[in-house]
Scaffold this active site. Sequence first.
Site, PDB file in Angstrom:
ATOM      1  N   GLU A 103       0.818  -1.221   0.000  1.00  0.00           N
ATOM      2  CA  GLU A 103       0.000   0.000   0.000  1.00  0.00           C
ATOM      3  C   GLU A 103       0.845   1.262   0.000  1.00  0.00           C
ATOM      4  OE1 GLU A 103      -0.746  -2.689   1.671  1.00  0.00           O
ATOM      5  OE2 GLU A 103      -2.761  -3.193   0.961  1.00  0.00           O
ATOM      6  N   HIS A 160     -12.271  -5.100   8.459  1.00  0.00           N
ATOM      7  CA  HIS A 160     -12.874  -5.038   7.121  1.00  0.00           C
ATOM      8  C   HIS A 160     -14.154  -4.202   7.150  1.00  0.00           C
ATOM      9  CE1 HIS A 160     -10.206  -8.520   6.679  1.00  0.00           C
ATOM     10  NE2 HIS A 160     -10.306  -8.373   5.379  1.00  0.00           N
TER      11      HIS A 160
HETATM   12  C1  LIG Z   1      -1.803  -4.900   4.169  1.00  0.00           C
HETATM   13  C2  LIG Z   1      -2.876  -5.717   3.503  1.00  0.00           C
HETATM   14  N1  LIG Z   1      -3.251  -5.463   2.245  1.00  0.00           N
HETATM   15  C3  LIG Z   1      -4.222  -6.156   1.642  1.00  0.00           C
HETATM   16  C4  LIG Z   1      -4.864  -7.172   2.290  1.00  0.00           C
HETATM   17  C5  LIG Z   1      -5.996  -7.961   1.611  1.00  0.00           C
HETATM   18  N2  LIG Z   1      -5.601  -9.382   1.437  1.00  0.00           N
HETATM   19  C6  LIG Z   1      -5.967 -10.335   2.316  1.00  0.00           C
HETATM   20  S1  LIG Z   1      -5.310 -11.840   1.912  1.00  0.00           S
HETATM   21  C7  LIG Z   1      -4.564 -11.207   0.532  1.00  0.00           C
HETATM   22  C8  LIG Z   1      -3.741 -12.099  -0.344  1.00  0.00           C
HETATM   23  C9  LIG Z   1      -2.620 -12.704   0.468  1.00  0.00           C
HETATM   24  O1  LIG Z   1      -1.810 -13.477  -0.383  1.00  0.00           O
HETATM   25  P1  LIG Z   1      -0.645 -14.351   0.256  1.00  0.00           P
HETATM   26  O2  LIG Z   1       0.176 -13.495   1.178  1.00  0.00           O
HETATM   27  O3  LIG Z   1       0.061 -15.019  -0.869  1.00  0.00           O
HETATM   28  O4  LIG Z   1      -1.381 -15.411   1.176  1.00  0.00           O
HETATM   29  P2  LIG Z   1      -2.390 -16.552   0.649  1.00  0.00           P
HETATM   30  O5  LIG Z   1      -3.774 -15.950   0.657  1.00  0.00           O
HETATM   31  O6  LIG Z   1      -1.958 -16.948  -0.726  1.00  0.00           O
HETATM   32  O7  LIG Z   1      -2.269 -17.672   1.645  1.00  0.00           O
HETATM   33  C10 LIG Z   1      -4.820  -9.842   0.401  1.00  0.00           C
HETATM   34  C11 LIG Z   1      -4.307  -8.972  -0.693  1.00  0.00           C
HETATM   35  C12 LIG Z   1      -4.468  -7.416   3.630  1.00  0.00           C
HETATM   36  N3  LIG Z   1      -5.064  -8.380   4.358  1.00  0.00           N
HETATM   37  N4  LIG Z   1      -3.483  -6.689   4.205  1.00  0.00           N
END
Ligand SMILES: Cc1ncc(C[n+]2csc(CCOP(=O)(O)OP(=O)(O)O)c2C)c(N)n1
Lengths: 346, 346, 328, 328
Positions: free
Chosen positions: D65, D132
């Site tokens: 971000e 959220h």
């Molecule tokens: C700082 C932040 N930005 C955006 C999000 C929204 N978000 C939740 S899970 C996710 C994807 C996470 O991907 P990854 O780290 O690869 O974990 P996975 O879901 O693949 O286990 C996002 C963008 C968040 N939780 N925190």
Amino acid sequence: MLQTVLEPGTHENAAIFREKYLAAHRFMLLARLLDDKYAALYRAGKIRGGVFLGRGQEALSAAIGVTLKKTDVFAPLIRDAAGRLAFGETILDAVRTYLGSSLGPMRGRDGNVHRGRPMEGQLPMISHLGAMISVVNGILLARRFKKISGTVGVACIGDGATSTGAFHEALNQAAVEKLPLVLVIADNQYAYSTPTSRQFACDSLADKAAGYGVEVQSVDGTDLVVCLKIVSEAISRARKNQGPQMIVAKLLRLCGHGEHDLAEYVDSQLKNSPIGRDCLKIAEEFLLRQKWLDNSQLADLRNEIIREIEETVAQVQREPSPDPFAEEWRAMASEHLSETHEQNEN
Amino acid sequence: MLQTVLEPGTHENAAIFREKYLAAHRFMLLARLLDDKYAALYRAGKIRGGVFLGRGQEALSAAIGVTLKKTDVFAPLIRDAAGRLAFGETILDAVRTYLGSSLGPMRGRDGNVHRGRPMEGQLPMISHLGAMISVVNGILLARRFKKISGTVGVACIGDGATSTGAFHEALNQAAVEKLPLVLVIADNQYAYSTPTSRQFACDSLADKAAGYGVEVQSVDGTDLVVCLKIVSEAISRARKNQGPQMIVAKLLRLCGHGEHDLAEYVDSQLKNSPIGRDCLKIAEEFLLRQKWLDNSQLADLRNEIIREIEETVAQVQREPSPDPFAEEWRAMASEHLSETHEQNEN
Amino acid sequence: MNKTKTDSGISYLDAIREAQARALRDDPRVFIYGQDVGAFGGAFKATKNLAQEFPGRVLDSPISEDAMVGLAVGAAIEGMRPIVEMQFADFSTVGFNQIVNQAATLFWRTNIPCPITVRLPFGGTEGGGPFHSQCIEAIYAHYPGLIVLTPATVEDAYAMLLEAVALDDPVIFCEHKFLYRHLKAEKLPSEALPIGKARIAREGRDLTVVTYSAMVHEALEAARELSGEGWEIEIVDLRSVKPLDTDTVVASVARTGKLLCVGEAWPWGGVTAEIITRVTSEGYGLLDAPPQRLNAKDTPVPYHPNLWAAHRPTARSVAAAARNLLRQ
Amino acid sequence: MNKTKTDSGISYLDAIREAQARALRDDPRVFIYGQDVGAFGGAFKATKNLAQEFPGRVLDSPISEDAMVGLAVGAAIEGMRPIVEMQFADFSTVGFNQIVNQAATLFWRTNIPCPITVRLPFGGTEGGGPFHSQCIEAIYAHYPGLIVLTPATVEDAYAMLLEAVALDDPVIFCEHKFLYRHLKAEKLPSEALPIGKARIAREGRDLTVVTYSAMVHEALEAARELSGEGWEIEIVDLRSVKPLDTDTVVASVARTGKLLCVGEAWPWGGVTAEIITRVTSEGYGLLDAPPQRLNAKDTPVPYHPNLWAAHRPTARSVAAAARNLLRQ
Ligand SMILES: Cc1ncc(C[n+]2csc(CCOP(=O)(O)OP(=O)(O)O)c2C)c(N)n1
Ligand SMILES: Cc1ncc(C[n+]2csc(CCOP(=O)(O)OP(=O)(O)O)c2C)c(N)n1
Ligand SMILES: [Mg+2]
Ligand SMILES: [Mg+2]
């Protein structure tokens, strides 16, 4: 040593290099003398707030400034007086900002190292370390959108700033977008008083490059010759769209963090080590050895620069300081949306 | 393959490993079946908000949970149902949180994967990715202050979360303080819909380790045998104060980002590649080959677990949901400092 | 307890240093974490010699505000009482997420307290400029779960910091850089008002000025000026902006009938707006003139001393605003 | 323009998608940057098919971000008009520093405009929980240099987003997740009120409710209920919380004599406090009862639907608060 820099013995290269070297040296000297002047003004109480010098970092910084083209983008940091001037900042802009002149680019609204002209590619740093790198990314991405190619962006930071999340997010972002970013890390052994041992645990900051998938070169920041070589190579790789480049320069901050700081914490072993050498002295010894200048020419150059600085400072000191009543107290560009509340009529 | 795991042919090791393996498998199966139940409840409209499953990541997660001691610290993420259960979370805590029961550890105030019991070393994640790692660092540093040695902390994150500044600052912090942190990165090829090609440009996330000065091991996340081996080794190195450890597991998310997500974007080549294999199936084939269980025992185990899950869900569904009138609407621990304004008397 | 500048004595900065020394001495759970706070003693010397006096308990952090706060929260979970020093309040925006979403929510979510103190050297000084001058107490006060303190005196700097460390909640401790060396006291206090109670910094009859931190002293100077004109201004020093002592404010307004709120922060949604809202909604009939607020202008904080002096409220502008109200 | 739920028609979410499509179509300087906004079309599908319709102009970002906003500022300096989508408003705290210290200060410091639009899907929904659901418009409105928009209708979602992209300032565009699918309109507007102007969402006689975003609809429902009891409630939809249309609010209060401010955000220093401060300081004599505010409770937003429904204002609690005021 010159041979390590030039394609073996091509004469025009030698001439080009000599010219570039002399230009870089001039900006190093100018920055050093301008820094001395700031320090004097600060001690005389003529500058309020912080004064941050680049002593010991002029070779690296100047090498960047003389290598960049005016159409490139440069995000200097607090110790980049030399690079700023070499990239095109005027002494007048620099002095006006330190003295808060309303005629300067920051109009007294911001000061000291927080100056620049975004439209000329001179980005005015905010204080928050690491925050300028992604801004450079944005300019480079925009140019890709606008089909402008062949320009690069250089962002400078220190060893301490590598610990910021902003550094990490931005360098990764540049790598993912394959932007022509050159990130120059001046590892001057301290972040304010904090030694690198309290800042990171890798052997060299260059070890970070692989984790971002960017190319990296390490360089002795006290040696203008190698700084010019490494910086030019990295910038031309970026220009050729070979992706983001990282440069890690080892050197030592030859001043306090700011002029308020006596820096008694600096390890004397470091001062006496090769990285503790004064890059300006080394650069001048080299050009004397090369007979590119002799001592009297050096002295003349020095005097000429001092005169220029003194004249500029004198001029700026005669300039009006900002007038709060003439000031337009509006943070928004959209004039029609700006509100004035009673509390704004102090 | 078993031989690659055990110190060559020592019988008690083999026995210990078998026991650990069977425990890990049981938690993998439990997590998988519990996930299935959440999915069913979600489709039935019994769970509001998100449902996030760990399908395909049970081997890695369970390996962590069975290896950690109850006195260690564990900061799981959204796909760690298996690890949570193996570390000591009860099915009841998990289900109560998803259903928002006032009797659960989060008392209906927080839900789904945002659950834990800090005093038992089960850290309740906040949503902001990367934010839990430095919290683990703090617990580990505090234990150093308190002269508690021999405990470790594991923090789990995904490939996408490696792009956060929080990840960078915290891992560097752990390295500088030489904390017994084990950072486990589940590189499941996607962050929500975003493929790793849009997330980072290094060849492997393991390339990041050198830049922090931490040890790293890569592991096939679909193979419980090697997950147990690599995770145990990393955790014991951390326990022996050999500094922070990084593990990078390659695997594939075998579900949507959440149950609302059909994940049509997942590359079928990946699905058909080795990392697309189901770690639970592989784990069961292995234990059948080892004759540690036979098919009927597996079926019994499965039924027993399903019974346990169904009973728990039924119990929780009979539990009172939180009563807003009984609720103490106070965010501060210092009761004497809490204010109640008129607007708080809706 | 009206402070005036003296060259000897204990400064506001000394008080903060002494409070931390005492906290370290009295409570083994306390440690300090921040950039340059160790051997160097901090950018403002607020931790001078503490690393030497308390070996291993005053740690230099990397330039990682997010991880600094996250680490403090973890240590608090494990029973410690960390003090985090931000080098300038303005840089706490980088640690913002850990403060407002990790520290501030922990107790409510888990019932586990989060006793951390985040020290923010804040407020304007000559030449500070846009990023070394900010007053962002309102940003933190807006979030549930945080306590936000703004001591205006040497005594409060000492007593409130000690109490902050003792509290079971995350405390945002806003210490004003302008007051660091500007204020002196003869001795450190043995007791003080508890956190949550405002202080009548000056008694008066004709108008109530509600303010906090450095602005208390601008208000006091304005009051001295106005008393020469026959007006007696009552000054309420909030001390704590969250929680906020509405009762003391309303009681004062009940006496004077007029309210001027002064804050060095930006106006929109600031402490001054919160005060006016509480007084008008809870003590409506008490006012015989419209409540007014006086804040910094709604622009970044300027670098040049001339602009800075006009950007923030001063004794002159407080007096002017008070006169406008008094004439009604 | 009183919306009611229908199963067909254009949703608030469609409007946001259409506004972005039109901005991309009409202005080559526009591009979209955010997590999963590309081929996937965004977590809420607000950019559905835009990557396909506008190849290369809708880019998936890493989970960064801070760098997302920093990149947008740089692109704006270079003449682009980036739209940044935060996946949830709650995560903008990670990009907070770039928003409030980089984007918000650029014009004032350098005279170079910073035309970026940061879209924040915000506000509570069932099961959203503490991270959220947040309403943090006040955090951004407190900082100079930002414009903060909070559309309450499908038409405003469309028209205001288009205007946001056209503005030369950084805009925090707060789009309410609860309204995404809840609201429908027959067609997109051809013109609309300009940003900075509030809207009388319902005319009334007896009391003015000032609110914005999703709470406009709770207020409308409360007003319908109260009209059954013979009370006519006037409802002002602010549309933009910074700048804030004080004139329209004061004019309405002048007609009704009573003010109730309703916000889904936390109370301390929120929009409701800013409104009450402006009305009482600028339109003091107009009130014949104490101004009141109704906000979410001062705790994180709860996960369980029962708690959530009690945490935020609803038609029921708005009606109750209005009755209290009307009886005075
Ligand atoms: C700082 C932040 N930005 C955006 C999000 C929204 N978000 C939740 S899970 C996710 C994807 C996470 O991907 P990854 O780290 O690869 O974990 P996975 O879901 O693949 O286990 C996002 C963008 C968040 N939780 N925190
Ligand atoms: C995010 C952030 N935190 C803290 C500071 C305060 N600060 C200003 S300069 C500095 C030290 C920087 O060290 P380094 O990056 O090594 O650069 P150097 O001063 O050595 O050139 C610090 C901590 C800041 N500017 N930004
Ligand atoms: Mg340094
Ligand atoms: Mg992933």
